[in-house]
Motif scaffolding. Structure first.
Motif, short mmCIF file in Angstrom:
data_model
loop_
_atom_site.label_atom_id
_atom_site.label_comp_id
_atom_site.label_asym_id
_atom_site.label_seq_id
_atom_site.Cartn_x
_atom_site.Cartn_y
_atom_site.Cartn_z
N ALA A 147 0.83 -1.20 0.00
CA ALA A 147 0.00 0.00 0.00
C ALA A 147 0.86 1.25 0.00
O ALA A 147 1.90 1.30 0.66
N SER A 148 0.42 2.23 -0.75
CA SER A 148 1.06 3.54 -0.78
C SER A 148 0.02 4.60 -0.46
O SER A 148 -1.08 4.57 -1.02
N PHE A 149 0.38 5.51 0.44
CA PHE A 149 -0.50 6.64 0.76
C PHE A 149 0.27 7.93 0.53
O PHE A 149 1.38 8.10 1.02
N HIS A 150 -0.33 8.81 -0.25
CA HIS A 150 0.30 10.04 -0.76
C HIS A 150 1.76 9.81 -1.17
O HIS A 150 2.65 10.60 -0.89
N GLY A 151 1.96 8.68 -1.86
CA GLY A 151 3.29 8.38 -2.40
C GLY A 151 3.60 9.24 -3.61
O GLY A 151 2.72 9.55 -4.41
N GLY A 152 4.85 9.64 -3.74
CA GLY A 152 5.25 10.49 -4.85
C GLY A 152 6.03 9.72 -5.91
O GLY A 152 6.70 8.73 -5.61
N ASN A 153 5.92 10.18 -7.16
CA ASN A 153 6.72 9.64 -8.27
C ASN A 153 6.58 8.12 -8.41
O ASN A 153 7.56 7.41 -8.60
N LEU A 154 5.36 7.65 -8.34
CA LEU A 154 5.11 6.22 -8.49
C LEU A 154 5.13 5.77 -9.95
O LEU A 154 5.27 4.58 -10.23
N ALA A 155 5.00 6.72 -10.86
CA ALA A 155 5.01 6.39 -12.28
C ALA A 155 5.65 7.54 -13.06
O ALA A 155 5.06 8.13 -13.96
N SER A 156 6.88 7.85 -12.69
CA SER A 156 7.60 8.95 -13.31
C SER A 156 8.41 8.46 -14.50
O SER A 156 8.37 7.28 -14.87
N ASP A 157 9.20 9.35 -15.10
CA ASP A 157 10.06 8.98 -16.22
C ASP A 157 11.38 8.36 -15.77
O ASP A 157 12.18 7.92 -16.60
N ALA A 158 11.62 8.33 -14.46
CA ALA A 158 12.88 7.81 -13.94
C ALA A 158 13.01 6.31 -14.21
O ALA A 158 12.02 5.57 -14.25
N GLY A 159 14.25 5.88 -14.37
CA GLY A 159 14.50 4.48 -14.65
C GLY A 159 14.09 3.55 -13.52
O GLY A 159 13.80 2.37 -13.75
N ASP A 160 14.06 4.08 -12.28
CA ASP A 160 13.70 3.24 -11.13
C ASP A 160 12.27 3.49 -10.66
O ASP A 160 11.91 3.13 -9.54
N SER A 161 11.45 4.08 -11.51
CA SER A 161 10.06 4.34 -11.14
C SER A 161 9.34 3.02 -10.87
O SER A 161 9.45 2.07 -11.66
N PRO A 162 8.60 2.92 -9.77
CA PRO A 162 7.97 1.65 -9.39
C PRO A 162 7.04 1.06 -10.45
O PRO A 162 6.90 -0.17 -10.53
N HIS A 163 6.40 1.89 -11.26
CA HIS A 163 5.45 1.35 -12.22
C HIS A 163 6.11 0.42 -13.23
O HIS A 163 5.46 -0.43 -13.81
N ARG A 164 7.41 0.58 -13.42
CA ARG A 164 8.15 -0.25 -14.37
C ARG A 164 8.27 -1.70 -13.88
O ARG A 164 8.63 -2.58 -14.66
N LEU A 165 7.99 -1.92 -12.60
CA LEU A 165 8.14 -3.25 -12.01
C LEU A 165 6.81 -3.97 -11.84
O LEU A 165 6.75 -5.02 -11.22
N ALA A 166 5.75 -3.40 -12.39
CA ALA A 166 4.41 -3.92 -12.13
C ALA A 166 4.27 -5.39 -12.48
O ALA A 166 3.58 -6.15 -11.77
N ASP A 167 4.91 -5.84 -13.56
CA ASP A 167 4.73 -7.23 -13.96
C ASP A 167 5.42 -8.22 -13.03
O ASP A 167 5.26 -9.44 -13.18
N SER A 168 6.18 -7.70 -12.04
CA SER A 168 6.81 -8.58 -11.04
C SER A 168 6.05 -8.62 -9.73
O SER A 168 6.40 -9.37 -8.83
N ILE A 169 5.02 -7.80 -9.60
CA ILE A 169 4.26 -7.71 -8.36
C ILE A 169 3.19 -8.80 -8.33
O ILE A 169 2.37 -8.92 -9.24
N LYS A 170 3.19 -9.59 -7.26
CA LYS A 170 2.18 -10.62 -7.05
C LYS A 170 1.24 -10.25 -5.89
O LYS A 170 0.26 -10.94 -5.64
#
Length: 243
Positions: A147-170
């Protein structure tokens, strides 16, 4: 019930608080609370106790341990004062997503050492929100809720942006978004939603209309009691369903 421990990581020693149910009930379910930018402090410990009392062992680690001694900072004034603002920004920049992801292996082991050998959840606030999602992607066999609450930069252009890892999340994922938040604008919310859908992640993204970044944490100047209670309801429901 809270006690302090030290966790050995690949880069040093991270201090952490372990919080267990006040009634002494044993549980194998664990929760890592990834702090906001102001460091571990009483406000987070109080939140951790509430989570613990719902039947979990809670770990609140110091993510800034590489930076040496500090604060904690005053959440109401730290970004308004030049000296503390400069220090905070440098500490945030020095605490990369990769560092925290690597540290999280030691955090998970620490929870196991405290009896939380079963499924765990990762929960993050502000800068911790992205780290909660990243940890879920890095350790999918153990992390069953994130869970994230008022999390920042969850889907930014950065190489380590969390959204890039979505297919590894179970894990089952919940994202609570501040109504107005420059660190997570609508276009990022849409990008995160698309990534989670494409990755087949069981998730919900909820917009807390009228809430400002930081609303869930009691010592923030923008704290909103009703909004915080809503966040606790969503969080505890997520933990009950997923763990």
């Amino acid at each position: 019930m809270k006690h302090e421990i030290e966790i050995r990581t690949a880069d040093g020693i991270a201090k952490a608080a372990v919080i267990k149910p006040e009634n002494g009930a044993a549980t194998t379910r664990g929760v890592i609370v990834y702090m906001d930018a102001f460091g571990p402090r009483q406000a987070l410990y109080d939140m951790g106790q509430r989570i613990a009392d719902a039947g979990h062992v809670v770990l609140v680690p110091d993510l800034f341990y590489r930076s040496g001694g500090y604060g904690p900072f005053d959440a109401r004034t730290a970004f308004g004062e030049e000296s503390s603002r400069t220090r905070l920004k440098s500490m945030i920049q020095a605490t990369t997503q990769e560092f925290t992801a690597r540290d999280s292996a030691a955090f998970i082991d620490a929870l196991a050492g405290e009896g939380a050998t079963g499924p765990i959840a990762t929960v993050g606030y502000c800068m911790g929100g992205g780290r909660a999602l990243t940890a879920a992607a890095r350790y999918p066999d153990r992390v069953k809720a994130a869970a994230s609450f008022h999390g920042g930069n969850l889907a930014s252009d950065a190489g380590d942006s969390p959204h890039r890892l979505a297919d590894s999340i179970k894990a089952k994922v919940y994202v609570g978004v501040a109504g107005v938040d420059n660190s997570f604008p609508p276009e990022q919310s849409a990008r995160l939603a698309e990534a989670l859908r494409a990755g087949g992640v069981d998730h919900a993204i909820e917009n807390y209309v009228g809430m400002a970044h930081g609303w869930a944490v009691p010592d923030h100047g923008v704290y909103d009691k009703a909004g915080s209670e809503r966040h606790f309801k969503r969080l505890l429901t997520l933990l009950e369903e997923a763990l």
